[in-house]
Scaffold this motif. Structure first.
Motif: not given
Ligand SMILES: [Fe+2]
Length: 289
Positions: A214-223
């Protein structure tokens, strides 16, 4: 003054600072190299709102992000932290829902937080203790009300600013809802920007995603770890992602070229551990260059 009194006052002062920092919402702006057709596209990445009825300042701040006038919004999960959070999410996001957007859900969108030792949050790979079920379907209806696409183990496409953007995402790997195989494989030939989204950035999901370039991977969760040792690092990512990648932009090795990974430090906090140190709550405006 007695040493114990000094110690007590210092601890209280420190706690007060950490509680205040958890409310010091910040818009961070970064540039990321992208495909030529996508240069100038501005993506607002929000994550981990963790809304509860007492979060009036947080709700107002999220709603105020409308002034950013982003082209696209990516929301990477954990919207709720309370059984009555759906109307709060609606209030916070209402000004943003008519902007093109996509979302995935996090474990906190399925189960209410359950009290445990607050410092367990700082442990590595801290397992999720599941509380009562939350109104996930109602949340999905609100998130989709303006046209946002749900990407839990799903693909999608949007045309934004004349750019054909293709998406794929997974369910939350923190509670084993991820099924990347169901969305894996080549991207559409006509897509000009390819974005992968997940909530918890576990290694198995990132590896599978990057293999499809992909051109970018976006994630959260870690704070972002919530508590960091100033100038050193976060203490935890609450998953198997290395702590040096707890927030912000890093690079994932991939077959053709490395893939940018952006991990949001999140707008909210764990309701069980509502403090931050050296890791302000954030949304991020990503501009492709
Ligand atoms: Fe979260």
């Amino acid at each position: 003054m007695q040493p114990l009194t000094v110690l007590g006052m210092t601890a209280l002062g420190g706690l007060g600072y950490c509680l205040a920092e958890a409310r010091a919402h910040t818009l961070r702006e970064i540039s990321v190299p992208g495909p030529a057709a996508a240069v100038g596209v501005r993506v607002l990445h929000i994550s981990d709102l963790h809304l509860a009825p007492w979060d009036t300042d947080r709700i107002r701040w999220v709603a105020s992000l409308e002034k950013v006038q982003a082209d696209l919004i990516v929301a990477s999960g954990d919207f709720m932290a309370h059984a009555h959070a759906v109307p709060l999410v609606e209030r916070a996001l209402e000004p943003l829902l008519t902007t093109p957007g996509v979302f995935v859900l996090g474990s906190n969108d399925f189960y209410a937080p359950k009290f445990k030792n607050p410092f367990a949050y700082l442990g590595r790979n801290n397992a999720r203790v599941l509380g009562a079920p939350l109104p996930t379907q109602d949340l999905k209806v609100v998130l989709a009300s303006g046209g946002w696409l749900g990407l839990d183990n799903a693909r999608g496409q949007l045309r934004v600013r004349g750019v054909d953007i293709e998406f794929r995402g997974t369910g939350d790997a923190h509670i084993n809802l991820d099924d990347y195989a169901s969305v894996a494989g080549p991207w559409s030939e006509n897509s000009q920007l390819r974005i992968a989204v997940t909530h918890a950035p576990y290694a198995r999901v990132l590896k599978a995603m990057t293999e499809d370039s992909p051109d970018i991977v976006l994630a959260g969760h870690t704070h972002g770890g919530q508590i960091t040792i100033p100038f050193v690092t976060a203490l935890t990512t609450n998953c198997d992602l290395p702590v040096k990648q707890a927030r912000g932009l890093s690079w994932l090795p991939a077959p053709e070229k490395s893939v940018p990974l952006h991990v949001s430090a999140g707008v909210g906090t764990s309701p069980i551990f509502p403090v931050r140190l050296g890791c302000r709550p954030e949304a991020t405006l990503i501009t492709f260059v």
